[in-house]
Write an enzyme that holds these catalytic residues in place. Sequence first.
Site, PDB file in Angstrom:
ATOM      1  CE  LYS A 100      -4.676  14.595 -24.939  1.00 31.93           C
ATOM      2  NZ  LYS A 100      -3.881  15.738 -25.374  1.00 31.93           N
ATOM      3  CE1 TYR A 133      -4.036  12.786 -32.403  1.00 30.65           C
ATOM      4  CE2 TYR A 133      -3.698  12.341 -34.594  1.00 30.65           C
ATOM      5  CZ  TYR A 133      -3.724  11.648 -33.405  1.00 30.65           C
ATOM      6  OH  TYR A 133      -3.122  10.749 -33.113  1.00 30.65           O
ATOM      7  CG  ASP A 184     -11.653  15.052 -30.606  1.00 28.61           C
ATOM      8  OD1 ASP A 184     -11.019  14.830 -31.442  1.00 28.61           O
ATOM      9  OD2 ASP A 184     -11.747  14.852 -29.478  1.00 28.61           O
TER      10      ASP A 184
HETATM   11  C1  LIG Z   1      -8.386  16.583 -29.766  1.00 27.87           C
HETATM   12  C2  LIG Z   1      -7.920  14.847 -29.826  1.00 27.87           C
HETATM   13  C3  LIG Z   1      -6.512  14.909 -29.194  1.00 27.87           C
HETATM   14  O1  LIG Z   1      -5.756  15.762 -29.016  1.00 27.87           O
HETATM   15  C4  LIG Z   1      -6.216  13.382 -29.416  1.00 27.87           C
HETATM   16  C5  LIG Z   1      -4.769  13.141 -28.880  1.00 27.87           C
HETATM   17  N1  LIG Z   1      -3.885  14.088 -28.792  1.00 27.87           N
HETATM   18  C6  LIG Z   1      -2.813  14.033 -28.519  1.00 27.87           C
HETATM   19  C7  LIG Z   1      -1.926  12.827 -29.076  1.00 27.87           C
HETATM   20  C8  LIG Z   1      -0.673  12.785 -28.376  1.00 27.87           C
HETATM   21  C9  LIG Z   1       0.108  11.390 -28.727  1.00 27.87           C
HETATM   22  O2  LIG Z   1      -0.498  10.441 -29.344  1.00 27.87           O
HETATM   23  O3  LIG Z   1       1.154  11.280 -28.091  1.00 27.87           O
HETATM   24  C10 LIG Z   1       0.012  13.663 -27.935  1.00 27.87           C
HETATM   25  C11 LIG Z   1      -0.282  14.925 -28.519  1.00 27.87           C
HETATM   26  O4  LIG Z   1       0.111  15.364 -29.585  1.00 27.87           O
HETATM   27  C12 LIG Z   1      -1.872  15.191 -28.618  1.00 27.87           C
HETATM   28  O5  LIG Z   1      -2.309  15.875 -27.452  1.00 27.87           O
HETATM   29  C13 LIG Z   1      -6.866  12.448 -29.925  1.00 27.87           C
HETATM   30  C14 LIG Z   1      -6.764  10.934 -29.979  1.00 27.87           C
HETATM   31  O6  LIG Z   1      -6.454  10.326 -28.499  1.00 27.87           O
HETATM   32  P1  LIG Z   1      -5.477   9.222 -28.226  1.00 27.87           P
HETATM   33  O7  LIG Z   1      -4.312   9.533 -28.407  1.00 27.87           O
HETATM   34  O8  LIG Z   1      -5.821   8.855 -26.894  1.00 27.87           O
HETATM   35  O9  LIG Z   1      -5.842   8.267 -29.198  1.00 27.87           O
HETATM   36  C15 LIG Z   1      -8.209  12.652 -30.262  1.00 27.87           C
HETATM   37  N2  LIG Z   1      -8.678  13.899 -30.258  1.00 27.87           N
END
Ligand SMILES: CC1=C(O)/C(=C\N=C2/C=C(C(=O)O)C[C@@H](O)[C@@H]2O)C(COP(=O)(O)O)=CN1
Length: 426
Positions: free
Chosen positions: A272, A150, A244
Amino acid sequence: MTDTSTNATAPTSNKAAYDGIHTVVAGGVSSNMRARGVVTPLVVESASGCRIRDVEGNELIDANMGYGPHVFGYADREVTDQIADQFGRGHLTGLPHRLDREAAGLVAELVPGVEQLRFANSGTEALMSAVRLARATSGRPLLLTFEGHYHGWSETLLRAPGAEGYRPRPGAAGMIPEAMNHTIQVPWNDAAAVERVFAEYGGELGAVLCEPVLANAGVVPPAPGFLELLRLRTREKGAVLVFDEVITGFRVARGGAQERYGVVPDLTVLSKVMGGGFPVAAFGGSREAMEPLTTYEAFHAGVYAGNHAALRAVAATLTKIRSAPDLYDDLEALGAYAEDRVREAATAAGRPVLFERVGSVLSMALLDEASAVDRAAHRALQSACQRRGVYFHPNPDEPWFLSTAHTEEDIDTIAAVLKESLAQAP
Ligand SMILES: CC1=C(O)/C(=C\N=C2/C=C(C(=O)O)C[C@@H](O)[C@@H]2O)C(COP(=O)(O)O)=CN1
Ligand SMILES: Cc1ncc(COP(=O)(O)O)c(C=O)c1O
């Protein structure tokens, strides 16, 4: 000053509060990725350490921890006090601030592949920008991605599960039909497929993008030699290798997965843990890789990108990480302890689980008789554990994230609740 954070007429039951949210927030969440986060209604009132408190006053040990940013636990005053102080000093002027040098300097010091960077507001933004920079640098639009990884929800990166041949499909309604025309996808850890793609598309590939440890489909570490293969072939063919590290950055090692596995990409995306839970992201690489942005030939922008509060959060978090020599050994030990206790609980209950772990990121999924992930049973297990004071995500694709706020006693409690819930499961 009146505390406006708690409304005296607020509902005091999880169900009433949860239903109330759904009346005004479409789908009850502000992220589809979290839509499956609650099977039994739970509305958080507060969080600290490794615990959340719901609106009924129940306290639960949390193994999801906000999806991973809080490596030191919730409401870590060593970080939050700094952010609060920055708000009092002005947090968004749109002008250069000494925090730009301090925060970016810490990232460059800790992450092997980063000499220069740009800050952004979210992982999605940073990934969009990193892939655009890679395409500008290589002059080739074609991007290789991996099944299950993702990378946020932007137009050329949000893919539906599966692919027809190498071609993924757009992952959401409203995306343009051509959104994936420059994106190909192969299974993770499939070296033969990677070799076929490079043989077939080598000269056309502009970039290769992966989560160096897949952590959005459970946890799936890179197979031995796989990251090295990506590094070798991208170098040979002039494609940009992008890691990523939104999840793995500062999580699986001080310098992220690229430090843990010894493979350095051309571009790295971080979020994160970097901001300790404050919304902030970054993408960076060597001076050479970032040069199109140094000359402004490439474009990246954002009113809030690199704001002073975000960079104070980065500086506070990374200063704490840099000055904690045993942090990753401690997280590794805690993760190993949790693995032993969870495996013991499943064995005691006679239930097969799929378990995987890298450091303090771990995934556990209940399996059915055919050894396939039993999502319904996993959701039922999660609900039972939640009622007994332990929260983890009902979707087994979402990992558990441990923190320095979790103790071995907390892990023992989690394992005991798992064991009791599994024993009573149908
Ligand atoms: C490897 C990776 C991710 O894990 C990622 C976001 N992860 C999550 C987003 C969630 C959400 O939108 O509520 C929660 C989880 O599903 C996931 O850790 C993203 C996107 O980051 P963002 O949500 O800050 O736009 C990019 N790369
Ligand atoms: C009218 C308008 N729309 C969109 C944007 C982009 O917003 P952001 O910079 O937060 O991505 C801006 C930023 O200046 C803007 O002025």
